[in-house]
Design a protein around this motif. Structure first.
Motif, PDB file in Angstrom:
ATOM      1  N   SER A   1       0.829  -1.211   0.000  1.00  0.00           N
ATOM      2  CA  SER A   1       0.000   0.000   0.000  1.00  0.00           C
ATOM      3  C   SER A   1       0.861   1.257   0.000  1.00  0.00           C
ATOM      4  O   SER A   1       0.618   2.191   0.769  1.00  0.00           O
ATOM      5  N   LEU A   2       1.844   1.254  -0.857  1.00  0.00           N
ATOM      6  CA  LEU A   2       2.794   2.363  -0.873  1.00  0.00           C
ATOM      7  C   LEU A   2       2.139   3.662  -1.315  1.00  0.00           C
ATOM      8  O   LEU A   2       1.219   3.672  -2.150  1.00  0.00           O
ATOM      9  N   LYS A   3       2.628   4.744  -0.735  1.00  0.00           N
ATOM     10  CA  LYS A   3       2.106   6.074  -1.010  1.00  0.00           C
ATOM     11  C   LYS A   3       3.242   6.944  -1.564  1.00  0.00           C
ATOM     12  O   LYS A   3       4.419   6.685  -1.279  1.00  0.00           O
ATOM     13  N   PRO A   4       2.914   7.983  -2.302  1.00  0.00           N
ATOM     14  CA  PRO A   4       3.964   8.878  -2.803  1.00  0.00           C
ATOM     15  C   PRO A   4       4.847   9.435  -1.679  1.00  0.00           C
ATOM     16  O   PRO A   4       6.055   9.639  -1.886  1.00  0.00           O
ATOM     17  N   GLU A   5       4.281   9.628  -0.503  1.00  0.00           N
ATOM     18  CA  GLU A   5       5.075  10.159   0.615  1.00  0.00           C
ATOM     19  C   GLU A   5       6.062   9.133   1.170  1.00  0.00           C
ATOM     20  O   GLU A   5       6.868   9.455   2.044  1.00  0.00           O
ATOM     21  N   ASP A   6       5.997   7.891   0.707  1.00  0.00           N
ATOM     22  CA  ASP A   6       6.995   6.893   1.088  1.00  0.00           C
ATOM     23  C   ASP A   6       8.266   7.012   0.239  1.00  0.00           C
ATOM     24  O   ASP A   6       9.254   6.321   0.504  1.00  0.00           O
ATOM     25  N   THR A   7       8.228   7.859  -0.763  1.00  0.00           N
ATOM     26  CA  THR A   7       9.394   8.059  -1.616  1.00  0.00           C
ATOM     27  C   THR A   7      10.568   8.594  -0.814  1.00  0.00           C
ATOM     28  O   THR A   7      10.448   9.609  -0.118  1.00  0.00           O
ATOM     29  N   ALA A   8      11.689   7.887  -0.887  1.00  0.00           N
ATOM     30  CA  ALA A   8      12.864   8.253  -0.095  1.00  0.00           C
ATOM     31  C   ALA A   8      14.001   7.298  -0.419  1.00  0.00           C
ATOM     32  O   ALA A   8      13.790   6.272  -1.078  1.00  0.00           O
ATOM     33  N   VAL A   9      15.179   7.638   0.064  1.00  0.00           N
ATOM     34  CA  VAL A   9      16.274   6.674   0.097  1.00  0.00           C
ATOM     35  C   VAL A   9      16.130   5.898   1.406  1.00  0.00           C
ATOM     36  O   VAL A   9      16.029   6.499   2.478  1.00  0.00           O
ATOM     37  N   TYR A  10      16.114   4.583   1.287  1.00  0.00           N
ATOM     38  CA  TYR A  10      15.944   3.729   2.451  1.00  0.00           C
ATOM     39  C   TYR A  10      17.298   3.176   2.879  1.00  0.00           C
ATOM     40  O   TYR A  10      18.028   2.597   2.060  1.00  0.00           O
ATOM     41  N   TYR A  11      17.603   3.369   4.149  1.00  0.00           N
ATOM     42  CA  TYR A  11      18.887   2.958   4.700  1.00  0.00           C
ATOM     43  C   TYR A  11      18.704   1.834   5.712  1.00  0.00           C
ATOM     44  O   TYR A  11      17.825   1.899   6.583  1.00  0.00           O
ATOM     45  N   CYS A  12      19.581   0.858   5.620  1.00  0.00           N
ATOM     46  CA  CYS A  12      19.684  -0.202   6.605  1.00  0.00           C
ATOM     47  C   CYS A  12      20.692   0.246   7.664  1.00  0.00           C
ATOM     48  O   CYS A  12      21.730   0.843   7.324  1.00  0.00           O
ATOM     49  N   ALA A  13      20.399  -0.033   8.917  1.00  0.00           N
ATOM     50  CA  ALA A  13      21.297   0.363   9.996  1.00  0.00           C
ATOM     51  C   ALA A  13      21.393  -0.756  11.021  1.00  0.00           C
ATOM     52  O   ALA A  13      20.444  -1.524  11.192  1.00  0.00           O
ATOM     53  N   ALA A  14      22.525  -0.818  11.696  1.00  0.00           N
ATOM     54  CA  ALA A  14      22.750  -1.859  12.701  1.00  0.00           C
ATOM     55  C   ALA A  14      23.289  -1.257  13.985  1.00  0.00           C
ATOM     56  O   ALA A  14      24.090  -0.323  13.969  1.00  0.00           O
ATOM     57  N   ARG A  15      22.845  -1.851  15.069  1.00  0.00           N
ATOM     58  CA  ARG A  15      23.263  -1.402  16.396  1.00  0.00           C
ATOM     59  C   ARG A  15      23.682  -2.631  17.183  1.00  0.00           C
ATOM     60  O   ARG A  15      22.885  -3.543  17.365  1.00  0.00           O
ATOM     61  N   ALA A  16      24.929  -2.647  17.631  1.00  0.00           N
ATOM     62  CA  ALA A  16      25.424  -3.781  18.404  1.00  0.00           C
ATOM     63  C   ALA A  16      24.894  -3.691  19.824  1.00  0.00           C
ATOM     64  O   ALA A  16      25.116  -2.703  20.521  1.00  0.00           O
ATOM     65  N   THR A  17      24.184  -4.737  20.251  1.00  0.00           N
ATOM     66  CA  THR A  17      23.615  -4.732  21.592  1.00  0.00           C
ATOM     67  C   THR A  17      23.298  -6.156  22.022  1.00  0.00           C
ATOM     68  O   THR A  17      23.041  -7.026  21.187  1.00  0.00           O
ATOM     69  N   THR A  18      23.304  -6.383  23.326  1.00  0.00           N
ATOM     70  CA  THR A  18      22.931  -7.697  23.851  1.00  0.00           C
ATOM     71  C   THR A  18      21.532  -7.671  24.450  1.00  0.00           C
ATOM     72  O   THR A  18      21.071  -8.672  24.983  1.00  0.00           O
ATOM     73  N   THR A  19      20.870  -6.525  24.358  1.00  0.00           N
ATOM     74  CA  THR A  19      19.516  -6.418  24.892  1.00  0.00           C
ATOM     75  C   THR A  19      18.499  -6.410  23.754  1.00  0.00           C
ATOM     76  O   THR A  19      18.849  -6.184  22.601  1.00  0.00           O
ATOM     77  N   SER A  20      17.253  -6.625  24.092  1.00  0.00           N
ATOM     78  CA  SER A  20      16.193  -6.573  23.088  1.00  0.00           C
ATOM     79  C   SER A  20      15.411  -5.266  23.176  1.00  0.00           C
ATOM     80  O   SER A  20      14.348  -5.134  22.578  1.00  0.00           O
ATOM     81  N   TYR A  21      15.967  -4.287  23.919  1.00  0.00           N
ATOM     82  CA  TYR A  21      15.323  -2.977  23.997  1.00  0.00           C
ATOM     83  C   TYR A  21      15.448  -2.302  22.632  1.00  0.00           C
ATOM     84  O   TYR A  21      16.553  -2.107  22.134  1.00  0.00           O
ATOM     85  N   LEU A  22      14.329  -1.959  22.031  1.00  0.00           N
ATOM     86  CA  LEU A  22      14.327  -1.423  20.674  1.00  0.00           C
ATOM     87  C   LEU A  22      14.516   0.089  20.691  1.00  0.00           C
ATOM     88  O   LEU A  22      13.907   0.785  21.496  1.00  0.00           O
ATOM     89  N   VAL A  23      15.353   0.551  19.765  1.00  0.00           N
ATOM     90  CA  VAL A  23      15.725   1.958  19.739  1.00  0.00           C
ATOM     91  C   VAL A  23      15.360   2.573  18.396  1.00  0.00           C
ATOM     92  O   VAL A  23      15.658   1.997  17.340  1.00  0.00           O
ATOM     93  N   ARG A  24      14.764   3.742  18.422  1.00  0.00           N
ATOM     94  CA  ARG A  24      14.399   4.460  17.210  1.00  0.00           C
ATOM     95  C   ARG A  24      15.384   5.573  16.872  1.00  0.00           C
ATOM     96  O   ARG A  24      15.322   6.139  15.794  1.00  0.00           O
ATOM     97  N   THR A  25      16.258   5.873  17.797  1.00  0.00           N
ATOM     98  CA  THR A  25      17.138   7.036  17.636  1.00  0.00           C
ATOM     99  C   THR A  25      18.227   6.756  16.613  1.00  0.00           C
ATOM    100  O   THR A  25      18.996   5.805  16.750  1.00  0.00           O
ATOM    101  N   ARG A  26      18.293   7.606  15.631  1.00  0.00           N
ATOM    102  CA  ARG A  26      19.258   7.440  14.542  1.00  0.00           C
ATOM    103  C   ARG A  26      20.691   7.363  15.061  1.00  0.00           C
ATOM    104  O   ARG A  26      21.484   6.518  14.622  1.00  0.00           O
ATOM    105  N   ASP A  27      21.059   8.207  16.001  1.00  0.00           N
ATOM    106  CA  ASP A  27      22.436   8.281  16.475  1.00  0.00           C
ATOM    107  C   ASP A  27      22.868   7.048  17.262  1.00  0.00           C
ATOM    108  O   ASP A  27      24.063   6.864  17.518  1.00  0.00           O
ATOM    109  N   ALA A  28      21.940   6.196  17.644  1.00  0.00           N
ATOM    110  CA  ALA A  28      22.272   4.980  18.392  1.00  0.00           C
ATOM    111  C   ALA A  28      22.811   3.875  17.498  1.00  0.00           C
ATOM    112  O   ALA A  28      23.341   2.888  17.981  1.00  0.00           O
TER     113      ALA A  28
END
Length: 126
Positions: free
Chosen positions: A85-112
């Motif tokens: 159900s893609l919308k025109p506002e979904d247009t963007a460059v999509y980046y994959c990111a990884a954060r090394a952690t031993t916890t399952s606490y989910l983080v939304r912060t880009r700088d993490a």
């Protein structure tokens, strides 16, 4: 050092579907919390979705909840983002990111997130 390579972007009509994937190398994949971010022209890079390393817990931005699904395959060291159900506002460059952690606490912060791919373009035409 973890390397991330995205694939699967492209051009799609509004209402259509697309799947983007990310292959990781150079680290213990199950210890990496994997996220997807996106950046549209003239805008800040924003959080889209995240999945924990082993527990399978996920979190989504409100703008994509119910339309996007993040998943990972720890045997193949890959993470994917299925988009429907893609919308025109979904247009963007999509980046994959990884954060090394031993916890399952989910983080939304880009700088993490310590590791980033180069991105893949997703364009949704109206």
């Amino acid at each position: 050092q973890v390397q991330l390579v995205e694939s699967g972007g492209g051009l799609v009509q509004a209402g259509g579907s697309l799947r983007v994937s990310c292959a990781a190398s150079g680290g213990t994949f199950s210890f990496l919390q994997m996220g997807w971010f996106r950046q549209a022209p003239g805008k800040e890079r924003e959080f889209v979705a995240v999945v924990s390393g082993n527990s399978g817990r996920t979190d989504y931005a409100d703008s994509v909840k119910g339309r996007f699904t993040i998943s990972r395959d720890n045997a193949k060291n890959t993470v994917s983002l299925q988009m429907i159900s893609l919308k025109p506002e979904d247009t963007a460059v999509y980046y994959c990111a990884a954060r090394a952690t031993t916890t399952s606490y989910l983080v939304r912060t880009r700088d993490a997130y310590q590791y980033w791919g180069r991105g893949t373009q997703v364009t949704v035409n109206s």
